[in-house]
Design a protein around this motif. Structure first.
Motif, PDB file in Angstrom:
ATOM      1  N   MET A   1       0.841  -1.195   0.000  1.00 45.59           N
ATOM      2  CA  MET A   1       0.000   0.000   0.000  1.00 45.59           C
ATOM      3  C   MET A   1       0.875   1.245   0.000  1.00 45.59           C
ATOM      4  SD  MET A   1      -2.986  -1.276  -0.154  1.00 45.59           S
ATOM      5  CE  MET A   1      -4.033   0.128   0.214  1.00 45.59           C
TER       6      MET A   1
ATOM      7  N   ASP B   1       1.605   1.591  -6.558  1.00 44.36           N
ATOM      8  CA  ASP B   1       1.492   0.598  -5.491  1.00 44.36           C
ATOM      9  C   ASP B   1       2.616  -0.434  -5.584  1.00 44.36           C
ATOM     10  OD1 ASP B   1       0.466  -1.989  -6.938  1.00 44.36           O
ATOM     11  OD2 ASP B   1      -0.794  -0.379  -7.708  1.00 44.36           O
TER      12      ASP B   1
ATOM     13  N   ASP C   1      -3.438 -10.690  -2.294  1.00 48.81           N
ATOM     14  CA  ASP C   1      -2.220  -9.932  -2.547  1.00 48.81           C
ATOM     15  C   ASP C   1      -0.988 -10.805  -2.419  1.00 48.81           C
ATOM     16  OD1 ASP C   1      -3.398  -7.550  -3.180  1.00 48.81           O
ATOM     17  OD2 ASP C   1      -3.181  -6.651  -1.205  1.00 48.81           O
TER      18      ASP C   1
END
Length: 228
Positions: free
Chosen positions: A54, A59, A87
């Motif tokens: 983040m 990103d 992720d």
């Protein structure tokens, strides 16, 4: 001195990591956004990168994708939110070497870094080269060079370790937990999904047709095997 790039936009976390890493004799460079991290990874030589996902501007996942597309093989440890499995899996698919979830302890981060670095900093001995040939694949373990049909193959340290592990055990069917323990270490027991992701990445680089592999095959219900 071992150089680490710490990428995190939270100053408190970045400062904490920098302090603890420097106490363990690492040289630390920090970046607070994805654009700066990418430029640093391109312009400087780091031994490992701690990369938060983040980030402002660009990103962390995009940074990872860009550096792997540029054939930068520096080991990358992703820093992800707790429970964010998508992720982690996607990061492994893009070529991350490991991941760690927030909240974490500095001791855990240092242990993971050292585990990754042990594999990427094995000294080469030019006079004792060992070359393994598997179909059109050549692995020069003295120089840590892999070629396919004469063309250089850029592997991350973890991908190289995985390839060499199988190459030294041709024909053996090896289950995921055994692979995980041997290549990653005991602290990763139970995270066999990492094996599948890295094998998928490795096939993209060593197989003529990754969807129909001829070198690194799946043995359904048992694990994987490498054949010549």
């Amino acid at each position: 001195m071992t150089k680490i790039l710490v990428v995190d936009d939270e100053v408190a976390i970045s400062t904490l990591l920098q302090y603890n890493l420097e106490q363990n004799r690492f040289e630390v460079t920090t970046a607070g956004d994805g654009s700066s991290a990418y430029q640093l990874a391109k312009s400087e030589q780091f031994d490992a990168i701690l990369l938060d996902l983040m980030l402002p501007n660009v990103d962390g996942m995009t940074v990872l994708k860009q550096i792997r597309q540029d054939k930068i093989t520096t080991p990358v440890i992703l820093v992800t939110a707790k429970g964010d499995e998508f992720d982690r899996v996607f990061g492994l698919e893009l070529g991350a070497d490991d991941y760690i979830t927030k909240p974490f302890s500095p001791r855990e981060v240092i242990a993971r870094l050292k585990a990754v670095l042990r594999r990427s900093q094995i000294p080469t001995v030019e006079s004792e080269e060992t070359v393994i040939t598997i179909q059109d694949l050549n692995i020069n373990d003295g120089k840590k060079i892999v070629t396919k049909a004469g063309q250089s193959v850029a592997l991350t340290p973890r991908e190289y370790d995985l390839l060499l592990y199988f190459a030294q055990r041709l024909g053996r069917v090896i289950d995921r937990e055994t692979i995980l323990t041997a290549v990653w270490g005991y602290e990763y027991t139970g995270e066999s999904r990492m094996v599948d992701m890295h094998i998928s990445n490795l096939r993209e680089k060593i197989e003529t047709n990754p969807k129909s592999p001829e070198i690194l095959k799946t043995v359904r219900g048992f694990g994987y095997t490498m054949i010549n």
